[in-house]
Design a protein around this motif. Sequence first.
Motif, short mmCIF file in Angstrom:
data_model
loop_
_atom_site.label_atom_id
_atom_site.label_comp_id
_atom_site.label_asym_id
_atom_site.label_seq_id
_atom_site.Cartn_x
_atom_site.Cartn_y
_atom_site.Cartn_z
N ASP A 128 15.66 -1.83 -0.39
CA ASP A 128 16.46 -0.63 -0.16
C ASP A 128 16.03 0.55 -1.03
O ASP A 128 15.99 1.70 -0.56
N LYS A 129 15.71 0.27 -2.29
CA LYS A 129 15.45 1.34 -3.25
C LYS A 129 13.98 1.73 -3.36
O LYS A 129 13.67 2.83 -3.82
N VAL A 130 13.09 0.83 -2.95
CA VAL A 130 11.65 1.11 -3.13
C VAL A 130 10.90 1.12 -1.81
O VAL A 130 10.33 2.15 -1.41
N TYR A 131 10.91 0.00 -1.11
CA TYR A 131 10.03 -0.10 0.06
C TYR A 131 10.48 0.74 1.24
O TYR A 131 9.64 1.36 1.92
N THR A 132 11.76 0.78 1.52
CA THR A 132 12.20 1.62 2.63
C THR A 132 11.86 3.09 2.39
O THR A 132 11.27 3.74 3.27
N PRO A 133 12.18 3.66 1.23
CA PRO A 133 11.78 5.06 0.98
C PRO A 133 10.27 5.27 1.00
O PRO A 133 9.78 6.27 1.55
N CYS A 134 9.52 4.35 0.39
CA CYS A 134 8.06 4.54 0.31
C CYS A 134 7.40 4.44 1.68
O CYS A 134 6.42 5.14 1.95
N LEU A 135 7.92 3.58 2.54
CA LEU A 135 7.35 3.46 3.88
C LEU A 135 7.88 4.52 4.84
O LEU A 135 7.31 4.74 5.90
N ASN A 156 13.01 -1.63 7.36
CA ASN A 156 14.20 -0.86 7.77
C ASN A 156 13.95 0.65 7.74
O ASN A 156 14.87 1.44 7.45
N VAL A 157 12.73 1.05 8.06
CA VAL A 157 12.45 2.48 8.17
C VAL A 157 13.18 3.01 9.40
O VAL A 157 13.07 2.43 10.49
N PRO A 158 13.95 4.08 9.27
CA PRO A 158 14.74 4.58 10.40
C PRO A 158 13.88 4.86 11.64
O PRO A 158 12.81 5.46 11.55
N GLY A 159 14.37 4.39 12.79
CA GLY A 159 13.70 4.66 14.05
C GLY A 159 12.70 3.61 14.49
O GLY A 159 12.26 3.62 15.64
N TYR A 160 12.34 2.70 13.61
CA TYR A 160 11.33 1.69 13.95
C TYR A 160 12.04 0.44 14.49
O TYR A 160 12.23 -0.55 13.79
N ILE A 161 12.43 0.52 15.75
CA ILE A 161 13.13 -0.58 16.39
C ILE A 161 12.12 -1.52 17.05
O ILE A 161 11.03 -1.10 17.44
N TYR A 162 12.51 -2.79 17.17
CA TYR A 162 11.57 -3.78 17.68
C TYR A 162 12.17 -4.64 18.80
O TYR A 162 11.47 -5.10 19.68
N THR A 163 13.47 -4.83 18.76
CA THR A 163 14.13 -5.66 19.76
C THR A 163 15.24 -4.88 20.45
O THR A 163 15.61 -3.78 20.02
N LEU A 179 0.82 -1.22 0.00
CA LEU A 179 0.00 0.00 0.00
C LEU A 179 0.85 1.27 0.00
O LEU A 179 0.32 2.36 -0.26
N SER A 180 2.13 1.14 0.28
CA SER A 180 3.00 2.32 0.31
C SER A 180 3.50 2.71 -1.08
O SER A 180 4.13 3.76 -1.24
N ILE A 181 3.24 1.88 -2.08
CA ILE A 181 3.67 2.17 -3.45
C ILE A 181 2.63 3.10 -4.08
O ILE A 181 1.48 2.70 -4.29
N PRO A 182 2.98 4.33 -4.39
CA PRO A 182 1.99 5.31 -4.87
C PRO A 182 1.17 4.83 -6.06
O PRO A 182 -0.05 5.01 -6.10
N SER A 183 1.82 4.22 -7.05
CA SER A 183 1.09 3.80 -8.25
C SER A 183 0.11 2.68 -7.95
O SER A 183 -0.94 2.57 -8.59
#
Length: 222
Positions: free
Chosen positions: A152-159, A198-205, A8-12
């Motif tokens: 790295d190139k699509v999902y991390t930036p889009c999310l 791998n969105v910055p700041g979203y730590i889990y453990t 759902l984070s992919i604009p198109s």
Amino acid sequence: MMGFIAVLSIPSIIQVLVQTQRSNSEYTSYKRYLSTHLHMLSWYSYELKPGSKSWRSLETVRKRHLRAGTTARLKNQGTVSQRDLSLTIFGFMGFAMLKPDEFQITQLKEGDLDAFVHFWGVIGSMLGIKDRYNICRKTYEETHQICQVILDKVYTPCLTNVPEYFEHSARAMTVGASAYFSNIEANFVIYKTKHLANVPGYIYTEVDRLVLLRKLKRCRCK
């Protein structure tokens, strides 16, 4: 579930989904993603051959994609491209490929991972993805590399910078899905999705926290 949220984070993709009006409310999301789940179960459960339940399921899904793409083009709301189909396949298998430990996935015998890649490669082909765009390649290693690049190139930036309607659609999907997956909660699923991406700041453990602290210390030293 997290893979579906990520898509759902992919604009198109979300642009086309919004105009179909099949994911805009909790009820329509429930129907859409229950249908998706049942289709996926049939792919895993029935031999893929002409006339089989899995074959008919894939034909149905492919026709839906074609209709959605045609409708979107007529409304000047984009289309369902080869890129979008490939990114959607990532939503089904990408996180499992890159982070199997997060899902308690392990290879029971040699060749299981290659079989997993082959399975999703065939699914992608059946859904209309041309070979040059199919992210599932001949080997596990090559597929893993491709999935890592896509992350790295699509999902991390889009999310990291989500498009309009992402939050609404993600919550509608999660609440709708909770009717048949009763142990899920919207805030957790969205957070976990961003963590996996791998969105910055979203730590889990605790390990994630320590890694983040080390990165912050290095930044301060510079």
